[in-house]
Design a protein around this motif. Sequence first.
Motif, PDB file in Angstrom:
ATOM      1  N   ASN A   5       7.251   0.342   0.736  1.00  0.00           N
ATOM      2  CA  ASN A   5       8.268   2.159   0.372  1.00  0.00           C
ATOM      3  C   ASN A   5       8.254   1.882   1.919  1.00  0.00           C
ATOM      4  OD1 ASN A   5       8.616   1.589  -2.334  1.00  0.00           O
ATOM      5  ND2 ASN A   5       6.437   1.911  -2.723  1.00  0.00           N
ATOM      6  N   LYS A  24      16.970   3.046  -4.058  1.00  0.00           N
ATOM      7  CA  LYS A  24      16.814   4.415  -4.422  1.00  0.00           C
ATOM      8  C   LYS A  24      16.612   5.576  -4.377  1.00  0.00           C
ATOM      9  CE  LYS A  24      14.676   1.852  -8.650  1.00  0.00           C
ATOM     10  NZ  LYS A  24      15.744   2.420  -9.809  1.00  0.00           N
ATOM     11  N   ASN A  29       8.378   8.005  -5.893  1.00  0.00           N
ATOM     12  CA  ASN A  29       7.412   7.894  -6.564  1.00  0.00           C
ATOM     13  C   ASN A  29       6.826   7.598  -6.217  1.00  0.00           C
ATOM     14  OD1 ASN A  29       7.755   5.256  -5.089  1.00  0.00           O
ATOM     15  ND2 ASN A  29       8.171   3.956  -6.963  1.00  0.00           N
ATOM     16  N   ARG A  30       5.217   7.319  -7.685  1.00  0.00           N
ATOM     17  CA  ARG A  30       4.205   7.507  -7.048  1.00  0.00           C
ATOM     18  C   ARG A  30       3.655   7.027  -6.003  1.00  0.00           C
ATOM     19  NH1 ARG A  30       2.652   7.985 -13.234  1.00  0.00           N
ATOM     20  NH2 ARG A  30       3.981   5.959 -13.207  1.00  0.00           N
ATOM     21  N   ASP A  67      11.679  10.100  -8.526  1.00  0.00           N
ATOM     22  CA  ASP A  67      11.465   9.066  -9.340  1.00  0.00           C
ATOM     23  C   ASP A  67      11.336   9.500 -10.739  1.00  0.00           C
ATOM     24  OD1 ASP A  67      12.706   7.206 -10.928  1.00  0.00           O
ATOM     25  OD2 ASP A  67      11.786   5.757  -9.210  1.00  0.00           O
ATOM     26  N   SER A  69      12.177   9.475 -13.595  1.00  0.00           N
ATOM     27  CA  SER A  69      11.876   8.385 -15.006  1.00  0.00           C
ATOM     28  C   SER A  69      10.068   7.967 -14.909  1.00  0.00           C
ATOM     29  CB  SER A  69      12.629   6.659 -14.738  1.00  0.00           C
ATOM     30  OG  SER A  69      11.661   6.665 -13.333  1.00  0.00           O
ATOM     31  N   GLU A  70       9.953   8.076 -13.498  1.00  0.00           N
ATOM     32  CA  GLU A  70       8.502   8.418 -13.790  1.00  0.00           C
ATOM     33  C   GLU A  70       7.384   9.559 -15.131  1.00  0.00           C
ATOM     34  OE1 GLU A  70       6.796   5.148 -10.549  1.00  0.00           O
ATOM     35  OE2 GLU A  70       6.521   7.339  -9.878  1.00  0.00           O
ATOM     36  N   PHE A  71       7.926  10.399 -14.637  1.00  0.00           N
ATOM     37  CA  PHE A  71       8.209  11.225 -15.255  1.00  0.00           C
ATOM     38  C   PHE A  71       8.070  11.975 -16.401  1.00  0.00           C
ATOM     39  CE2 PHE A  71       9.572  13.743 -11.611  1.00  0.00           C
ATOM     40  CZ  PHE A  71      10.563  14.714 -12.571  1.00  0.00           C
ATOM     41  N   TYR A  74       6.316  13.084 -19.201  1.00  0.00           N
ATOM     42  CA  TYR A  74       4.645  13.891 -18.883  1.00  0.00           C
ATOM     43  C   TYR A  74       4.858  14.979 -20.422  1.00  0.00           C
ATOM     44  CZ  TYR A  74       3.508  11.258 -15.010  1.00  0.00           C
ATOM     45  OH  TYR A  74       2.857  10.463 -14.001  1.00  0.00           O
ATOM     46  N   GLU A  78      -0.121  16.597 -17.487  1.00  0.00           N
ATOM     47  CA  GLU A  78       0.043  15.500 -16.593  1.00  0.00           C
ATOM     48  C   GLU A  78       0.901  15.746 -15.290  1.00  0.00           C
ATOM     49  OE1 GLU A  78      -0.202  11.513 -19.172  1.00  0.00           O
ATOM     50  OE2 GLU A  78       1.212  12.814 -19.478  1.00  0.00           O
ATOM     51  N   LEU A  82       0.297  15.769 -11.474  1.00  0.00           N
ATOM     52  CA  LEU A  82       1.124  15.226 -10.553  1.00  0.00           C
ATOM     53  C   LEU A  82       1.900  16.516  -9.048  1.00  0.00           C
ATOM     54  CD1 LEU A  82       3.500  13.285 -10.283  1.00  0.00           C
ATOM     55  CD2 LEU A  82       5.217  14.444 -11.209  1.00  0.00           C
TER      56      LEU A  82
END
Length: 258
Positions: A5, A24, A29-30, A67, A69-71, A74, A78, A82
Motif C-alpha cells: 500500500n 480508494k 486501512n489497518r 477505511d 468499512s473496517e471499524f 467495532y 475495539e 484502534l
Amino acid sequence: MTYDNLKLTIDANIAVLEINRPKKLNALNRATIQELHEAFKSLKDNDEVRAIILTGTGEKAFVAGADISEFADYSVEEGKDLAAKGQETVFDYIANFPKPVIAAVNGFALGGGLELAMSAHIRVASDNAKMGLPETSLGVIPGYGGTQRLPQLVGKGRAFEMIMTAGMIDAETAKNYGLVNHVTTQDELMELAQKITGKILRNSSQAIKAAIKAVNANDEDGVDGFKEEINAFGEAFGTSDFKEGTQAFLNKEKPKFS
C-alpha cells in the motif's frame, strides 16, 4: 522492503513515501497503518535518509480518510484500541520522528488523512487540496490526534468550527489558518517540497533532531519545554556538528556536517 500500500523511493538523502491506494483515494486501512509504521521505522534506522516527504499517489487525494468499512461494527474497547495503536505506531511516531517529515498534501486530506498531515513537521499543499475532519458526521470524533493537533495549529475556535461542522476548507483557507505553510500548483507541489527539504539538508541533522524534541516538549504534560531547550542547547556544544558549524562560520566557509 516492498509494500502493498506504499511506494518508497530514496534519492539524495531524501525519502519520498507515498500512500498508494488510488482506487480508494489512499484511505487508511489497518494494513496501510501497519506498513506506515514499518516504513518509518526502517527510515529511522537508515543513515542514508535525512528527511522524508510524505504524500499520496494520484491527483485526487493525499489521504481521503480512514477505511470506515473496517471499524463500522467495532465495540467501545475495539474503538479505544484502534485509536491507541494508531497514535502510538504512526501519528505520534511521525510527530516525534527524529528526522524532518514534510507532508505534501495533494487533493483531499480528510479525517485520518488530515491527522496524518498534521503529524508531519511541515505541510505544503496543492491549490486543489481540501481538508477537514468529518468524523462528527459519522457519530464519532477524530481519534488519531485531530482534537489535539488541530487546535495547536489553527486555534481553539477554528478547530471547534471545523470539527463541529464536519466541513472542508480549501488550501488558501488552510494557509490563512496556519494549517499549511505554503500553497502551490499540483504540478509544482513535489518540487516545492523538495526545495524546502533541500534547505533543511544544508543544516545540522543533530541540531534538527534536538530541535524537534524541544519543540514537541511544549505539548507534553508535566514537561518544561524551556528546560528541555536549555538542556538540548547545552548538549549541542558537545557535538561534532557544533564544532563544524562554528569553525566554518568563523572561517567564512560553508559547513560540511557529518
